[in-house]
Design an enzyme around this catalytic site. Structure first.
Site, mmCIF file in Angstrom:
data_model
loop_
_atom_site.group_PDB
_atom_site.id
_atom_site.type_symbol
_atom_site.label_atom_id
_atom_site.label_comp_id
_atom_site.label_asym_id
_atom_site.label_seq_id
_atom_site.Cartn_x
_atom_site.Cartn_y
_atom_site.Cartn_z
ATOM 1 N N PHE A 2 -0.193 6.366 -1.001
ATOM 2 C CA PHE A 2 1.149 6.375 -0.426
ATOM 3 C C PHE A 2 2.172 6.152 -1.544
ATOM 4 C CE2 PHE A 2 -1.967 4.752 2.545
ATOM 5 C CZ PHE A 2 -1.762 5.533 3.673
ATOM 6 N N SER A 47 -4.766 9.326 7.552
ATOM 7 C CA SER A 47 -4.420 7.963 7.160
ATOM 8 C C SER A 47 -2.916 7.761 7.301
ATOM 9 C CB SER A 47 -4.826 7.695 5.706
ATOM 10 O OG SER A 47 -6.225 7.730 5.560
ATOM 11 N N CYS A 54 -3.485 0.734 5.181
ATOM 12 C CA CYS A 54 -3.981 2.083 5.432
ATOM 13 C C CYS A 54 -4.954 2.063 6.613
ATOM 14 C CB CYS A 54 -4.688 2.610 4.186
ATOM 15 S SG CYS A 54 -5.377 4.270 4.380
ATOM 16 N N THR A 56 -6.690 4.502 10.085
ATOM 17 C CA THR A 56 -7.093 5.855 10.478
ATOM 18 C C THR A 56 -6.654 6.183 11.895
ATOM 19 O OG1 THR A 56 -9.046 5.707 9.047
ATOM 20 C CG2 THR A 56 -9.076 7.396 10.768
ATOM 21 N N ALA A 70 -9.921 -3.506 12.127
ATOM 22 C CA ALA A 70 -11.139 -4.311 12.025
ATOM 23 C C ALA A 70 -10.802 -5.798 11.893
ATOM 24 C CB ALA A 70 -11.953 -3.862 10.812
ATOM 25 N N HIS A 108 -3.972 -1.009 0.461
ATOM 26 C CA HIS A 108 -4.965 -2.085 0.470
ATOM 27 C C HIS A 108 -4.245 -3.396 0.188
ATOM 28 C CE1 HIS A 108 -7.999 1.181 -0.959
ATOM 29 N NE2 HIS A 108 -7.690 1.307 0.316
ATOM 30 N N THR A 154 11.655 -3.528 -5.885
ATOM 31 C CA THR A 154 11.750 -3.969 -7.271
ATOM 32 C C THR A 154 11.892 -5.481 -7.328
ATOM 33 O OG1 THR A 154 12.821 -1.893 -7.885
ATOM 34 C CG2 THR A 154 13.053 -3.738 -9.422
#
Length: 233
Positions: A2, A47, A54, A56, A70, A108, A154
């Site tokens: 991404f 995704s 991320c 699905t 999960a 992640h 930033t």
């Protein structure tokens, strides 16, 4: 992959907890609505970044899609605190035609950070953040990138000793990402710039392979940097 440029803000319209145990077990399914703008080219298995995580796509329609979260993801991110009606940042995975307006983001989450303080600066807001896992601070550098709830921002200030960093949201950004409406004490998902991780690993591997003396060389370099920093205090 991404970019950290949030495409739209969606709403959690349905949430099903398969296991109420706080220790995990069955995970949770989320239905995200009010996001037709990102579903015109959607496919099952795509995704999508939800607050920087991320996930699905398992089902989708014209204005909503569904994902499964999960138990491990619920523990490591702020998605476990979502409720029906919660707003979330959304971004599709990059394509060959995507403009790289932010930075490379994997989706992640490394840790969660708590908003320790907010300061109004004209029409902008400065957020001070304290991470749950302070080890990520070694990847946080002034003027560098950090991803907060999926938004590329930033870094404006860092204090390694006190364990915080700051980012500033201009008025436009406040309206385009969920963090703009968050208050002191609320949590955000954090993904540090992965480039820093690769640099760290490459440098360590280089010195470890320098005839057995690499470890000592690296230690001396670190000690010198620490000494220089202490002299400036």
């Amino acid at each position: 992959m991404f970019t950290g440029i949030v495409e739209t803000v969606g709403t959690v319209s349905h949430l099903v907890q398969h296991d109420d145990s706080s220790s995990g077990g069955g995970g949770t399914s989320l239905t995200i609505s009010e996001c037709a703008d990102i579903l015109d080219d959607a496919h099952l298995g795509d995704s999508i970044s939800i607050n920087g995580t991320c996930l699905t796509v398992t089902e989708f329609g014209k204005n909503e899609f569904k994902v499964g979260v999960a138990p491990e993801t619920l523990r490591r991110t702020n998605l476990g605190s979502l409720k029906e009606g919660s707003n979330v940042n959304l971004e599709r995975a990059v394509s060959a035609s995507t403009r790289m307006g932010g930075h490379f983001v994997q989706g992640h989450v490394d840790t969660i950070a708590t908003i320790a303080k907010t300061t109004q600066d004209g029409n902008a807001i400065t957020f001070r953040l304290q991470p749950r896992d302070r080890s990520v601070l070694r990847y946080i550098v002034e003027k560098g990138y950090v991803t907060l709830d999926g938004a590329s921002l930033t870094i404006t200030a860092v204090d390694d000793n006190e364990g915080w960093w700051e980012v500033m949201l201009i008025a436009y950004t406040q309206e385009k990402v969920v963090m703009g409406k968050k208050k002191q004490g609320e949590d955000v998902n954090v993904e540090v710039d992965m480039v820093g991780k690769y640099v760290e690993k490459s440098v360590a591997a280089y010195f470890e392979g320098s005839g057995g003396s690499g470890g000592a060389m690296l230690e001396k370099m670190v000690q010198r940097l620490v000494d220089e920093r202490l002299q400036k205090r």
